[in-house]
Design a protein around this motif. Structure first.
Motif, PDB file in Angstrom:
ATOM      1  N   ALA A 172       0.839  -1.213   0.000  1.00 51.41           N
ATOM      2  CA  ALA A 172       0.000   0.000   0.000  1.00 51.41           C
ATOM      3  C   ALA A 172       0.869   1.257   0.000  1.00 51.41           C
ATOM      4  O   ALA A 172       0.566   2.230  -0.695  1.00 51.41           O
ATOM      5  N   VAL A 173       1.953   1.239   0.770  1.00 45.81           N
ATOM      6  CA  VAL A 173       2.878   2.384   0.800  1.00 45.81           C
ATOM      7  C   VAL A 173       3.501   2.597  -0.577  1.00 45.81           C
ATOM      8  O   VAL A 173       3.614   3.726  -1.063  1.00 45.81           O
ATOM      9  N   PHE A 174       3.890   1.487  -1.215  1.00 43.12           N
ATOM     10  CA  PHE A 174       4.435   1.570  -2.570  1.00 43.12           C
ATOM     11  C   PHE A 174       3.406   2.179  -3.531  1.00 43.12           C
ATOM     12  O   PHE A 174       3.726   3.032  -4.359  1.00 43.12           O
ATOM     13  N   GLY A 175       2.153   1.731  -3.401  1.00 44.57           N
ATOM     14  CA  GLY A 175       1.089   2.298  -4.239  1.00 44.57           C
ATOM     15  C   GLY A 175       0.911   3.789  -3.999  1.00 44.57           C
ATOM     16  O   GLY A 175       0.731   4.571  -4.945  1.00 44.57           O
ATOM     17  N   LEU A 176       0.991   4.204  -2.739  1.00 45.20           N
ATOM     18  CA  LEU A 176       0.841   5.630  -2.410  1.00 45.20           C
ATOM     19  C   LEU A 176       2.007   6.457  -2.960  1.00 45.20           C
ATOM     20  O   LEU A 176       1.849   7.649  -3.234  1.00 45.20           O
ATOM     21  N   ASP A 218      -7.868  -1.713  -9.207  1.00 44.24           N
ATOM     22  CA  ASP A 218      -7.865  -0.316  -8.761  1.00 44.24           C
ATOM     23  C   ASP A 218      -6.446   0.156  -8.450  1.00 44.24           C
ATOM     24  O   ASP A 218      -6.071   1.294  -8.755  1.00 44.24           O
ATOM     25  N   ILE A 219      -5.663  -0.724  -7.815  1.00 42.43           N
ATOM     26  CA  ILE A 219      -4.281  -0.385  -7.465  1.00 42.43           C
ATOM     27  C   ILE A 219      -3.375  -0.545  -8.679  1.00 42.43           C
ATOM     28  O   ILE A 219      -2.529   0.306  -8.959  1.00 42.43           O
ATOM     29  N   ALA A 220      -3.564  -1.633  -9.418  1.00 45.59           N
ATOM     30  CA  ALA A 220      -2.674  -1.960 -10.529  1.00 45.59           C
ATOM     31  C   ALA A 220      -2.621  -0.861 -11.580  1.00 45.59           C
ATOM     32  O   ALA A 220      -1.551  -0.579 -12.130  1.00 45.59           O
ATOM     33  N   VAL A 221      -3.756  -0.226 -11.879  1.00 46.73           N
ATOM     34  CA  VAL A 221      -3.773   0.774 -12.955  1.00 46.73           C
ATOM     35  C   VAL A 221      -2.911   1.985 -12.607  1.00 46.73           C
ATOM     36  O   VAL A 221      -2.193   2.510 -13.469  1.00 46.73           O
ATOM     37  N   PHE A 222      -2.976   2.411 -11.350  1.00 47.52           N
ATOM     38  CA  PHE A 222      -2.165   3.573 -10.956  1.00 47.52           C
ATOM     39  C   PHE A 222      -0.684   3.216 -10.886  1.00 47.52           C
ATOM     40  O   PHE A 222       0.173   4.022 -11.268  1.00 47.52           O
ATOM     41  N   VAL A 223      -0.371   2.011 -10.390  1.00 47.76           N
ATOM     42  CA  VAL A 223       1.022   1.580 -10.345  1.00 47.76           C
ATOM     43  C   VAL A 223       1.578   1.483 -11.769  1.00 47.76           C
ATOM     44  O   VAL A 223       2.693   1.943 -12.053  1.00 47.76           O
ATOM     45  N   SER A 224       0.795   0.908 -12.678  1.00 45.43           N
ATOM     46  CA  SER A 224       1.230   0.768 -14.064  1.00 45.43           C
ATOM     47  C   SER A 224       1.406   2.134 -14.732  1.00 45.43           C
ATOM     48  O   SER A 224       2.393   2.361 -15.453  1.00 45.43           O
ATOM     49  N   TYR A 225       0.468   3.048 -14.474  1.00 48.62           N
ATOM     50  CA  TYR A 225       0.569   4.386 -15.061  1.00 48.62           C
ATOM     51  C   TYR A 225       1.819   5.108 -14.545  1.00 48.62           C
ATOM     52  O   TYR A 225       2.557   5.733 -15.318  1.00 48.62           O
ATOM     53  N   GLY A 226       2.046   5.024 -13.232  1.00 53.47           N
ATOM     54  CA  GLY A 226       3.217   5.667 -12.642  1.00 53.47           C
ATOM     55  C   GLY A 226       4.510   5.081 -13.178  1.00 53.47           C
ATOM     56  O   GLY A 226       5.466   5.806 -13.485  1.00 53.47           O
ATOM     57  N   ALA A 227       4.557   3.737 -13.317  1.00 54.36           N
ATOM     58  CA  ALA A 227       5.760   3.085 -13.850  1.00 54.36           C
ATOM     59  C   ALA A 227       5.994   3.484 -15.297  1.00 54.36           C
ATOM     60  O   ALA A 227       7.138   3.731 -15.710  1.00 54.36           O
ATOM     61  N   SER A 228       4.912   3.559 -16.069  1.00 55.72           N
ATOM     62  CA  SER A 228       5.032   3.933 -17.478  1.00 55.72           C
ATOM     63  C   SER A 228       5.536   5.366 -17.634  1.00 55.72           C
ATOM     64  O   SER A 228       6.411   5.648 -18.456  1.00 55.72           O
ATOM     65  N   LYS A 229       5.007   6.259 -16.810  1.00 54.10           N
ATOM     66  CA  LYS A 229       5.441   7.659 -16.873  1.00 54.10           C
ATOM     67  C   LYS A 229       6.899   7.804 -16.444  1.00 54.10           C
ATOM     68  O   LYS A 229       7.672   8.545 -17.069  1.00 54.10           O
ATOM     69  N   SER A 230       7.289   7.096 -15.385  1.00 50.91           N
ATOM     70  CA  SER A 230       8.660   7.198 -14.875  1.00 50.91           C
ATOM     71  C   SER A 230       9.670   6.659 -15.887  1.00 50.91           C
ATOM     72  O   SER A 230      10.786   7.165 -15.989  1.00 50.91           O
ATOM     73  N   SER A 261      -6.810  12.687  -9.110  1.00 51.61           N
ATOM     74  CA  SER A 261      -6.407  11.271  -9.043  1.00 51.61           C
ATOM     75  C   SER A 261      -5.752  10.882  -7.716  1.00 51.61           C
ATOM     76  O   SER A 261      -5.993   9.773  -7.225  1.00 51.61           O
ATOM     77  N   PRO A 262      -4.913  11.743  -7.091  1.00 50.26           N
ATOM     78  CA  PRO A 262      -4.356  11.361  -5.787  1.00 50.26           C
ATOM     79  C   PRO A 262      -5.422  11.096  -4.722  1.00 50.26           C
ATOM     80  O   PRO A 262      -5.214  10.261  -3.835  1.00 50.26           O
ATOM     81  N   ILE A 263      -6.561  11.806  -4.809  1.00 49.85           N
ATOM     82  CA  ILE A 263      -7.649  11.539  -3.850  1.00 49.85           C
ATOM     83  C   ILE A 263      -8.143  10.113  -4.020  1.00 49.85           C
ATOM     84  O   ILE A 263      -8.344   9.379  -3.041  1.00 49.85           O
ATOM     85  N   LEU A 264      -8.348   9.706  -5.277  1.00 49.99           N
ATOM     86  CA  LEU A 264      -8.840   8.355  -5.543  1.00 49.99           C
ATOM     87  C   LEU A 264      -7.861   7.308  -5.053  1.00 49.99           C
ATOM     88  O   LEU A 264      -8.249   6.327  -4.420  1.00 49.99           O
ATOM     89  N   LEU A 265      -6.589   7.509  -5.348  1.00 48.70           N
ATOM     90  CA  LEU A 265      -5.579   6.538  -4.930  1.00 48.70           C
ATOM     91  C   LEU A 265      -5.520   6.438  -3.407  1.00 48.70           C
ATOM     92  O   LEU A 265      -5.384   5.340  -2.846  1.00 48.70           O
ATOM     93  N   ALA A 266      -5.658   7.568  -2.724  1.00 52.34           N
ATOM     94  CA  ALA A 266      -5.669   7.560  -1.258  1.00 52.34           C
ATOM     95  C   ALA A 266      -6.908   6.839  -0.723  1.00 52.34           C
ATOM     96  O   ALA A 266      -6.828   6.089   0.265  1.00 52.34           O
ATOM     97  N   LEU A 267      -8.056   7.036  -1.377  1.00 50.91           N
ATOM     98  CA  LEU A 267      -9.288   6.358  -0.949  1.00 50.91           C
ATOM     99  C   LEU A 267      -9.187   4.849  -1.139  1.00 50.91           C
ATOM    100  O   LEU A 267      -9.740   4.067  -0.355  1.00 50.91           O
ATOM    101  N   ILE A 268      -8.477   4.414  -2.193  1.00 56.39           N
ATOM    102  CA  ILE A 268      -8.311   2.982  -2.442  1.00 56.39           C
ATOM    103  C   ILE A 268      -7.335   2.370  -1.442  1.00 56.39           C
ATOM    104  O   ILE A 268      -7.592   1.318  -0.853  1.00 56.39           O
ATOM    105  N   LEU A 269      -6.203   3.037  -1.246  1.00 57.07           N
ATOM    106  CA  LEU A 269      -5.109   2.447  -0.474  1.00 57.07           C
ATOM    107  C   LEU A 269      -5.130   2.797   1.001  1.00 57.07           C
ATOM    108  O   LEU A 269      -4.510   2.099   1.807  1.00 57.07           O
TER     109      LEU A 269
END
Length: 509
Positions: free
Chosen positions: A151-155, A277-289, A439-447
């Motif tokens: 969860a910390v990694f996702g955040l 819900d978690i995977a999409v944000f992790v994948s998007y962040g990895a792709s952008k980085s 989007s950070p609000i959504l990620l925080a609500l999920i994680l």
């Protein structure tokens, strides 16, 4: 692995007219349900499971897997066209999908989403077929400490999706984390920030009404404001969709995002309690980085759409791995599928690979068929879906608002959720006005709940000794990667801001 049995299972499933028909109907229903904000894939599977009572196992599983895969793709349709994710797993798709639509590339965005969803689903199905026992064993090593660090990694991805201002992104995330503290404490049941009379908030702010409000309702409010000011211009789509699939040039550009997204989605989907819900944000962040041009993310590029859509459909295969190998559902949809198996007299688990191996292989074939049917449905519907953006805005906004409010109401059949949806619509509109990312609000609500729950469990197990977590290699890997993601994302964003400032100075000169 018995390859002859695997091939014969594929032949049996793919040549059965009943399986083909049921899977196609499921995929069609899943796409249509997923495109309606609030009607998630889980709801679709739950609604249609009674229709599978009189069927044999494989046709019924084909129907339910068709809904599952179709619903995952369907959520991207409304995310791209009307800025309202049909499912939580499509929440990150709108970051680049909706800007593509505004640039007159709705058809291209839909075709990329469809192709990436299919490829991600195939990656998940292949991993499930050949590596499911191995991945399941890895997933079962995740205890409360490892889930907390996940969860910390996702955040940590929040920094990557914060846009121009990391500070504003962190403020949005902090606001989302505060929202997670409202309601009953998940550990001891003590009400927090509510009275006992506020029954609507006992479970906190429901995710779906909040999601719909922040994105769909806020967009409607902003659109009405533009109409009143005379700033709204009708968007007539002149895009000619000659091919329903992306062209070869686009595929060459997005294939690394599809591959990484599919693998990330499969791995995270295989962890019970995690999901798309978690995977999409992790994948998007990895792709952008990993991109050479991270400043283009969020402006409307196919890479962002491909990274998220391959991840959420990769989760479908990933979530099936612990279900079949261990009898533990990976997410809410596979929990319903577990019930379907038991109803047919089959108990998923390790012994299923011994006593029911032909059935296991037929499920593998059914999941691959479900992804293929989803692709066919998507190809048939791309041209029709893309026409929605040409509807006059004065007609479209009321329709979006009504569908959004009905979607918020449908979760718990509760008028209070409609009020929550409207309230977050106003909050989202104000935050957009002052350029605070949503989007950070959504990620925080999920994680947030996942983070809190597993932290408390871990501290209870370790009797308050938090540093015992350093003995877990998995937790330390997630912690290290989280730190690297934060540092690299801050460095990347500072480079983007400097480049933008330099370009602006040159234009003024």
């Amino acid at each position: 692995m018995d390859f002859s049995l695997l091939l014969s299972s594929y032949a049996t499933v793919w040549s059965n007219p009943e399986v083909l028909l049921m899977t196609f109907i499921g995929a069609l229903g899943g796409v249509l349900l997923g495109a309606i904000p609030g009607m998630t894939a889980t709801m679709g599977v739950a609604l249609l499971i009674p229709f599978s009572f009189g069927m044999d196992l494989i046709p019924s599983i084909g129907l339910l897997l068709g809904i599952y895969c179709g619903g995952m793709y369907g959520g991207s349709i409304s995310a791209i066209l009307i800025h309202a994710p049909g499912t939580p797993a499509a929440a990150a798709t709108l970051l680049d999908g909706y800007p593509m639509c505004k640039k007159g590339q709705a058809g291209k965005a839909l075709s990329v989403a469809m192709f990436a969803s299919f490829c991600g689903g195939v990656i998940g199905a292949l991993v499930m077929t050949f590596l499911s026992p191995l991945v399941a064993d890895m997933a079962m090593n995740f205890g409360p400490g490892e889930m907390f660090m996940l969860a910390v990694f996702g955040l940590s991805v929040i920094v990557a999706i914060s846009g121009k201002s990391v500070a504003k992104g962190l403020i949005s995330a902090f606001f989302g984390m505060l929202l997670c503290t409202v309601g009953l404490d998940p550990t001891n049941g003590i009400p927090r920030f509510i009275t006992t009379k506020q029954t609507g908030l006992l479970d906190g702010f429901q995710f779906i009404p909040t999601l719909i409000g922040l994105f769909a309702v806020s967009e409607v409010i902003a659109g009405v404001e533009r109409i009143i000011r005379g700033e709204e211009h009708e968007q007539k789509s002149n895009e000619k969709i000659t091919n329903v699939l992306p062209d070869w040039k686009t595929i060459k550009k997005i294939w690394p995002n599809i591959l990484s997204g599919g693998l990330i989605g499969t791995f995270i989907g295989a962890i019970p309690g995690a999901g798309g819900d978690i995977a999409v944000f992790v994948s998007y962040g990895a792709s952008k980085s990993a991109s050479k041009h991270p400043e283009l993310y969020g402006t409307g590029i196919p890479n962002g759409v491909a990274a998220t859509e391959s991840a959420n459909n990769g989760c479908s295969g990933g979530a099936m791995i612990p279900l079949l190998s261990l009898g533990v559902p990976g997410d809410s949809v596979t929990a319903i599928l577990l019930g379907a198996f038991i109803m047919k007299g089959i108990t998923p688990g390790p012994m299923m690979y011994v006593t029911e191996l032909p059935t296991v292989y037929r499920v593998f074939a059914a999941l691959m068929l479900a992804n293929l049917c989803m692709l066919v449905v998507g190809c048939l519907g791309v041209r029709f879906f893309a026409k929605i953006v040409s509807v006059e805005k004065k007609m479209l906004y009321p329709i979006i608002l009504v569908i959004s409010l009905l979607g918020a109401f449908s979760i718990n059949k509760n008028a209070f959720d409609v009020g929550v949806c409207v309230a977050f619509g106003i909050i989202g509109w104000l935050m957009n006005k002052y350029e605070f990312p949503l989007s950070p609000i959504l990620l925080a609500l999920i994680l947030g709940p996942m983070c809190e729950k597993n932290f408390v469990r871990y501290m209870n197990i370790q009797r308050g000794n938090f540093f015992a977590i350093t003995t877990s290699p998995i937790a330390m890997v997630f912690a290290t990667v989280a730190i690297l993601v934060i540092v690299y994302s801050v460095y990347n964003q500072s480079k983007i801001n400097k480049r933008t400032a330099a370009n602006a100075a040159q234009e003024k000169a």
